[in-house]
Design an enzyme around this catalytic site. Structure first.
Site, PDB file in Angstrom:
ATOM      1  N   SER A   1       0.839  -1.205   0.000  1.00  0.00           N
ATOM      2  CA  SER A   1       0.000   0.000   0.000  1.00  0.00           C
ATOM      3  C   SER A   1       0.868   1.247   0.000  1.00  0.00           C
ATOM      4  O   SER A   1       1.996   1.230   0.504  1.00  0.00           O
ATOM      5  CB  SER A   1      -0.854  -0.022   1.275  1.00  0.00           C
ATOM      6  OG  SER A   1      -1.374   1.261   1.559  1.00  0.00           O
TER       7      SER A   1
ATOM      8  N   TYR B   1      -0.306   0.000  10.273  1.00  0.00           N
ATOM      9  CA  TYR B   1      -0.623  -0.698   9.026  1.00  0.00           C
ATOM     10  C   TYR B   1       0.488  -0.497   7.998  1.00  0.00           C
ATOM     11  O   TYR B   1       1.002  -1.456   7.415  1.00  0.00           O
ATOM     12  CB  TYR B   1      -1.953  -0.154   8.488  1.00  0.00           C
ATOM     13  CG  TYR B   1      -2.371  -0.665   7.133  1.00  0.00           C
ATOM     14  CD1 TYR B   1      -2.962  -1.915   6.992  1.00  0.00           C
ATOM     15  CD2 TYR B   1      -2.196   0.118   5.984  1.00  0.00           C
ATOM     16  CE1 TYR B   1      -3.372  -2.370   5.741  1.00  0.00           C
ATOM     17  CE2 TYR B   1      -2.600  -0.335   4.739  1.00  0.00           C
ATOM     18  CZ  TYR B   1      -3.189  -1.578   4.625  1.00  0.00           C
ATOM     19  OH  TYR B   1      -3.591  -2.027   3.390  1.00  0.00           O
TER      20      TYR B   1
END
Lengths: 326, 326
Positions: free
Chosen positions: A125, A149
């Site tokens: 990501s 994350y």
């Protein structure tokens, strides 16, 4: 070939499954078998069902990763993971699923040995990047994530590169842009509005815009995300070299440009369904996200994305709305 | 204050211990207690011994990390680790010690809770970088390690930054240059010859040079390494910001320039004790290492190093040889 998809019940996992079942092949190689794993039971796809195995399991649990690779899938799409909001609120779960689950899968492949070396496509990501940023983030900019994350994704990228270098897998990590327009219901994710301001008006509903029109962001359609994954699976190690983690191309535009595109495609009445309700917290979160990349390596390696946000909206209308606007 | 040193029996651990015992303080704060941990029993230092606790233990073993922080040390110098050569030949041991051991220590601190938030200085390495490189590697260049050791260090940097951001520790990661001249016997590090070609000749012995004279590298003395560690322990989070991992300053020179410096200081007879014996594995490992940095942030934050390789050799002769050359 045998293809394994983890996180198969998620939005991108489902779309990838559909695509593979429609094509019955991956980069011209016929698919004989498809294994779908997720913590929630993946839906059995309509066609090809004699060749599809589905399983509800958590890769971080003992033995699960070993079992997942015991039939030696030729290509693994590792999409499983806890999303950014949850990884931030539940520290231990985020590390367990996003880091330990990925490492368990890589180690299960490594320990298989005996020449087993699958293609391993990992969905990373742009959250691996953290502000402050240059105007455009190049392929050699450092990873300084500002979320747990993003940290977990960055760590998995490093593992993937090392396991590839050591010859255990043929890894490719692809850093996905924000995927819009996400189908389905609105969610509470800070980034949810990027999809919501397109999806809801097109469905005849109001949408809330919590940030300024000037907010710039990096987008790709779900269709492009699937294209990134399948293209990544076809890249050779010789082409990739040692730097196996890549920022994907995207469409860079402001919220104002998103709205203008919606107006061009669906008219004033639809665009008027966006209601402005500034939210300071959301604005602050979004301000820390990267907005513009110079994704040169991915372009050189043949990854493609929509040319404009108009095309992203059209992809949504075609793929999700059967071509109709409410 | 109470100071914990892991990897205390290693070369830098011993030198840091000596320095803290000589000073009886760390950045002007008096030291009341010193805990030394290593997999091999750390030597009891001569002075201050009523206040020093030593323990032989492996941080990756169950319960060891928890016990290490149970007395809530105010500052932790985490130096423990398997060196690069060993992490490359023993894949599992490298990950267990360098990654799992560090994570166990960070988690033990996190789980202590109750406002406990020690200063946590982590010894990283320039091995986090991997070729190809720009002429000088800046503070925003990405980490693409080409060894498992470098991968493990890079992962620990990411963990340290996230655990710091989440408020569990006050972390600082310092990427050490190659530390030369290492005293004592050669170790298993692929970089060992950078010290060997100075140390052995100065001690009247032959040294083996396994690489070309043109190999460029980034050096600092053991004395500077200790200075980096203590300086890092004194940096505030406000000064550091979110990017808590820093490349340390160093002296950039070729192997040929190292030898020329040795000749200037100790004469032709000493320099002639270096024997060339090219080693393909070592050459390949070293070729993937970075050689020159623009370590601007560290300089701005007050880290200092020798001005030349001559100064590095002089530091060795003063600190290890009592001023005498064999």
């Amino acid at each position: 070939m045998h293809v394994l998809i983890t996180g198969a019940a998620g939005m991108i996992g489902r779309k990838l499954t559909e695509r593979l079942i429609t094509d019955r092949s991956l980069n011209t190689q016929p698919i004989e078998k498809l294994t779908l794993i997720d913590v929630v039971p993946p839906a059995r796809p309509a066609g090809f069902s004699d060749h599809v195995k589905t399983r509800a399991a958590d890769l971080a649990d003992p033995g699960v990763a070993e079992k997942a690779v015991s039939e030696r899938p030729d290509a693994i799409f590792h999409l499983a993971g806890v999303v950014s909001g949850e990884a931030e609120t539940d520290f231990e779960k985020g590390y367990r699923v996003n880091l330990d689950g990925t490492r368990a899968l890589l180690d299960a492949v490594r320990k298989t040995g005996d020449g087993y070396k699958p293609k391993f496509v990992f969905s990373s990501s742009i959250a691996v990047f953290g502000a402050p940023f240059p105007d455009a983030i190049g392929d050699e900019f450092h990873l300084t994530p500002l979320t747990s994350y993003g940290t977990q994704k960055a760590i998995c990228e490093l593992l993937l590169a090392d396991y590839t270098r050591r010859g255990f897998v043929e890894g490719v990590g692809i850093r996905l842009p924000s995927i819009v327009v996400r189908p389905g219901k609105p969610n509470k994710a800070a980034s949810g509005f990027f999809s919501g301001i397109i999806r809801e008006p097109l469905a005849g509903q109001e949408a809330v815009l919590p940030v300024e029109d000037s907010v710039l962001h990096w987008h790709a359609s779900p269709r492009s995300a699937v294209g990134f994954l399948t293209h990544a699976a076809g890249l050779s190690r010789a082409k990739l070299g040692d730097r196996v983690n890549l920022t994907m191309p995207g469409v860079c535009c402001t919220v104002g440009e998103q709205i203008a595109a919606l107006r061009r495609i669906a008219g004033d009445k639809v665009a008027a369904r966006i209601k402005r309700a500034p939210d300071e917290l959301v604005s602050r979160i979004v301000a820390g996200w990267p907005s513009r990349f110079d994704a040169r390596r991915a372009a050189e390696l043949g990854f493609t994305v929509e040319n404009s946000f108009d095309d992203i909206i059209r992809a949504h209308i075609e793929d999700e709305l059967g071509g109709k606007i409410a």
